[in-house]
Design a protein around this motif. Structure first.
Motif, PDB file in Angstrom:
ATOM      1  N   LEU A 176       0.650  -1.058  -0.424  1.00 26.58           N
ATOM      2  CA  LEU A 176       0.710  -0.288  -0.159  1.00 26.58           C
ATOM      3  C   LEU A 176       0.731   1.208  -0.486  1.00 26.58           C
ATOM      4  CD1 LEU A 176      -3.057   1.405  -0.039  1.00 26.58           C
ATOM      5  CD2 LEU A 176      -2.769   0.908   2.322  1.00 26.58           C
ATOM      6  N   LEU A 177       1.928   1.061   1.430  1.00 25.08           N
ATOM      7  CA  LEU A 177       2.082   2.890   1.154  1.00 25.08           C
ATOM      8  C   LEU A 177       3.404   2.901  -0.574  1.00 25.08           C
ATOM      9  CD1 LEU A 177       3.605   2.252   4.973  1.00 25.08           C
ATOM     10  CD2 LEU A 177       1.557   4.076   4.063  1.00 25.08           C
ATOM     11  N   GLY A 178       3.760   1.649  -0.840  1.00 19.45           N
ATOM     12  CA  GLY A 178       4.593   1.520  -1.214  1.00 19.45           C
ATOM     13  C   GLY A 178       4.167   2.001  -2.952  1.00 19.45           C
ATOM     14  N   LEU A 180       1.967   0.162  -4.831  1.00 19.67           N
ATOM     15  CA  LEU A 180       1.522  -0.995  -5.541  1.00 19.67           C
ATOM     16  C   LEU A 180      -0.270  -1.110  -5.823  1.00 19.67           C
ATOM     17  CD1 LEU A 180       4.239  -4.103  -4.456  1.00 19.67           C
ATOM     18  CD2 LEU A 180       4.337  -2.188  -6.692  1.00 19.67           C
ATOM     19  N   TRP A 181      -0.647  -0.514  -5.237  1.00 15.22           N
ATOM     20  CA  TRP A 181      -2.028  -0.188  -5.105  1.00 15.22           C
ATOM     21  C   TRP A 181      -3.424   1.271  -5.715  1.00 15.22           C
ATOM     22  CZ3 TRP A 181      -3.892  -3.003  -0.253  1.00 15.22           C
ATOM     23  CH2 TRP A 181      -3.701  -4.213  -0.195  1.00 15.22           C
ATOM     24  N   MET A 182      -2.225   1.209  -5.632  1.00 11.44           N
ATOM     25  CA  MET A 182      -2.551   3.074  -6.183  1.00 11.44           C
ATOM     26  C   MET A 182      -1.605   3.899  -6.328  1.00 11.44           C
ATOM     27  SD  MET A 182      -4.062   5.203  -2.544  1.00 11.44           S
ATOM     28  CE  MET A 182      -5.610   3.258  -2.475  1.00 11.44           C
ATOM     29  N   PRO A 183      -1.512   4.931  -7.442  1.00 10.89           N
ATOM     30  CA  PRO A 183       0.089   5.732  -7.459  1.00 10.89           C
ATOM     31  C   PRO A 183      -0.023   6.784  -6.618  1.00 10.89           C
ATOM     32  CG  PRO A 183      -2.260   6.640  -8.829  1.00 10.89           C
ATOM     33  CD  PRO A 183      -2.380   4.639  -8.173  1.00 10.89           C
ATOM     34  N   THR A 184       1.750   7.128  -6.342  1.00 12.97           N
ATOM     35  CA  THR A 184       1.518   7.156  -4.435  1.00 12.97           C
ATOM     36  C   THR A 184       1.739   9.209  -5.115  1.00 12.97           C
ATOM     37  OG1 THR A 184       4.105   7.814  -6.021  1.00 12.97           O
ATOM     38  CG2 THR A 184       3.331   5.632  -4.034  1.00 12.97           C
ATOM     39  N   THR A 185       1.213   8.617  -6.206  1.00  8.80           N
ATOM     40  CA  THR A 185       0.942  11.127  -6.620  1.00  8.80           C
ATOM     41  C   THR A 185      -0.225  11.404  -6.048  1.00  8.80           C
ATOM     42  OG1 THR A 185       0.083  10.040  -8.555  1.00  8.80           O
ATOM     43  CG2 THR A 185       2.478  10.596  -8.751  1.00  8.80           C
ATOM     44  N   VAL A 186      -1.338  10.262  -5.874  1.00  9.27           N
ATOM     45  CA  VAL A 186      -2.455  10.367  -5.218  1.00  9.27           C
ATOM     46  C   VAL A 186      -2.258  11.253  -3.346  1.00  9.27           C
ATOM     47  CG1 VAL A 186      -3.829   9.555  -6.749  1.00  9.27           C
ATOM     48  CG2 VAL A 186      -3.303   8.291  -4.469  1.00  9.27           C
ATOM     49  N   TYR A 187      -0.913  10.662  -2.437  1.00  9.36           N
ATOM     50  CA  TYR A 187      -0.812  10.543  -1.279  1.00  9.36           C
ATOM     51  C   TYR A 187      -0.187  12.346  -0.808  1.00  9.36           C
ATOM     52  CZ  TYR A 187      -0.011   5.474  -1.186  1.00  9.36           C
ATOM     53  OH  TYR A 187      -0.113   4.489  -1.730  1.00  9.36           O
ATOM     54  N   PRO A 188      -0.393  12.440   0.422  1.00  8.20           N
ATOM     55  CA  PRO A 188       0.169  13.929   0.451  1.00  8.20           C
ATOM     56  C   PRO A 188       1.348  13.811   0.724  1.00  8.20           C
ATOM     57  CG  PRO A 188      -0.611  12.070   2.892  1.00  8.20           C
ATOM     58  CD  PRO A 188      -1.150  11.349   1.571  1.00  8.20           C
ATOM     59  N   GLN A 189       2.373  14.880   0.746  1.00  7.76           N
ATOM     60  CA  GLN A 189       3.679  14.973   0.574  1.00  7.76           C
ATOM     61  C   GLN A 189       4.448  14.579   1.460  1.00  7.76           C
ATOM     62  OE1 GLN A 189       5.185  16.539  -1.621  1.00  7.76           O
ATOM     63  NE2 GLN A 189       6.943  15.528  -0.872  1.00  7.76           N
ATOM     64  N   TRP A 190       3.897  14.515   2.526  1.00  7.50           N
ATOM     65  CA  TRP A 190       5.106  13.330   3.907  1.00  7.50           C
ATOM     66  C   TRP A 190       4.446  11.658   3.643  1.00  7.50           C
ATOM     67  CZ3 TRP A 190       3.021  10.194   6.951  1.00  7.50           C
ATOM     68  CH2 TRP A 190       1.567   9.507   7.682  1.00  7.50           C
ATOM     69  N   SER A 193       6.808  11.523   0.605  1.00  6.81           N
ATOM     70  CA  SER A 193       8.167  11.239   1.211  1.00  6.81           C
ATOM     71  C   SER A 193       8.937  10.274   2.235  1.00  6.81           C
ATOM     72  CB  SER A 193       8.617  12.439   2.037  1.00  6.81           C
ATOM     73  OG  SER A 193       8.325  13.540   1.765  1.00  6.81           O
ATOM     74  N   LEU A 194       8.331   9.233   2.239  1.00  5.16           N
ATOM     75  CA  LEU A 194       8.194   8.347   3.447  1.00  5.16           C
ATOM     76  C   LEU A 194       8.096   6.961   2.568  1.00  5.16           C
ATOM     77  CD1 LEU A 194       8.676   5.819   5.761  1.00  5.16           C
ATOM     78  CD2 LEU A 194       6.000   6.676   6.089  1.00  5.16           C
TER      79      LEU A 194
END
Length: 246
Positions: A176-178, A180-190, A193-194
């Motif tokens: 999830l965090l890496g 593989l299930w959704m692009p990290t571009t939709v995550y908040p900035q922090w 970064s993780l």
């Protein structure tokens, strides 16, 4: 060591539940997630289409499943049943056991990759050059060895009863965090970064670069190499530590 690799591969291929989660499950997820729109739908923040993005993501997810889940719980239970202790009485050195487990997990990760690629090409009409298909297969397969080593380390770190829940937490967390299930571009900035420091993020980035016609980023290759050395070293150390208890 070669005989142990063949034995492990045969055992895995006879396990229908394992084959379902490592081959059928990621392919079904690709069709459900990556196949819900037409092949030209772009992924936010990337130059990839939805089908191309999730093809690499789900092939990587399937290989991760085969490599990580295929090692940790089995090794933990083998330790409890005395199988590992019996192997120590043979001529097989400790490093041979660790390498055999890692190599066999890598071998059984290959069908996970190939099946997703075939479905993507046939069902969603994903088209790449021949060198890209070959490079994608090689990069995702080689990257799966990182998680195979992690699986060996977890198998020696936890007990048989704790192996499944601990591995599932690591497995779902990395997936999830890496990204593989959704692009990290939709995550908040922090969170982006993780994610950038996680092995799964670099793992998916290998295939995404190749799909765009580029060579993988040196930073991604270096990060995965570092994680492989860390996980393999931990597995070897835990194996020696477990040997002293026996």
């Amino acid at each position: 060591m070669h005989q142990l690799v063949r034995l492990e591969v045969r055992r895995a291929l006879r396990n229908k539940k394992f084959l379902f989660f490592s081959v059928v499950h990621p392919t079904a997820l690709f069709l459900l997630i990556g196949g819900t729109r037409n092949g030209t739908t772009p992924v936010l923040g990337t130059e990839l289409t939805l089908a191309a993005f999730y093809m690499v993501a789900m092939a990587s997810f399937g290989a991760l499943t085969a490599a990580l889940m295929g090692n940790s719980e089995r090794i933990a239970k083998e330790r409890e049943k005395g199988w590992v202790r019996q192997l120590r009485l043979t001529a097989l050195p400790g490093r041979g056991y660790v390498l055999a487990k890692t190599a066999s997990a890598g071998v059984i990760a290959l069908p996970s990759i190939v099946v997703v690629f075939v479905v993507a090409a046939v069902v969603k009409d994903v088209r790449l050059d021949a060198w890209q298909w070959a490079a994608l297969t090689g990069a995702i397969w080689a990257g799966s060895l990182v998680f195979a080593a992690l699986g060996v380390a977890l198998g020696y770190l936890v007990s048989g009863d704790a192996a499944r829940p601990v591995t599932m937490i690591v497995y779902f967390g990395l997936s999830l965090l890496g990204g593989l299930w959704m692009p990290t571009t939709v995550y908040p900035q922090w969170l982006r970064s993780l994610a950038a420091w996680l092995p799964t993020h670099a793992y998916a980035a290998l295939g995404q670069a190749i799909e765009l016609g580029h060579a993988p980023q040196v930073s991604d290759v270096a990060l995965l190499t570092g994680y492989f050395v860390l996980f393999a070293g931990a597995a070897a150390w835990l194996y020696r530590k477990d040997s002293l208890k026996a």
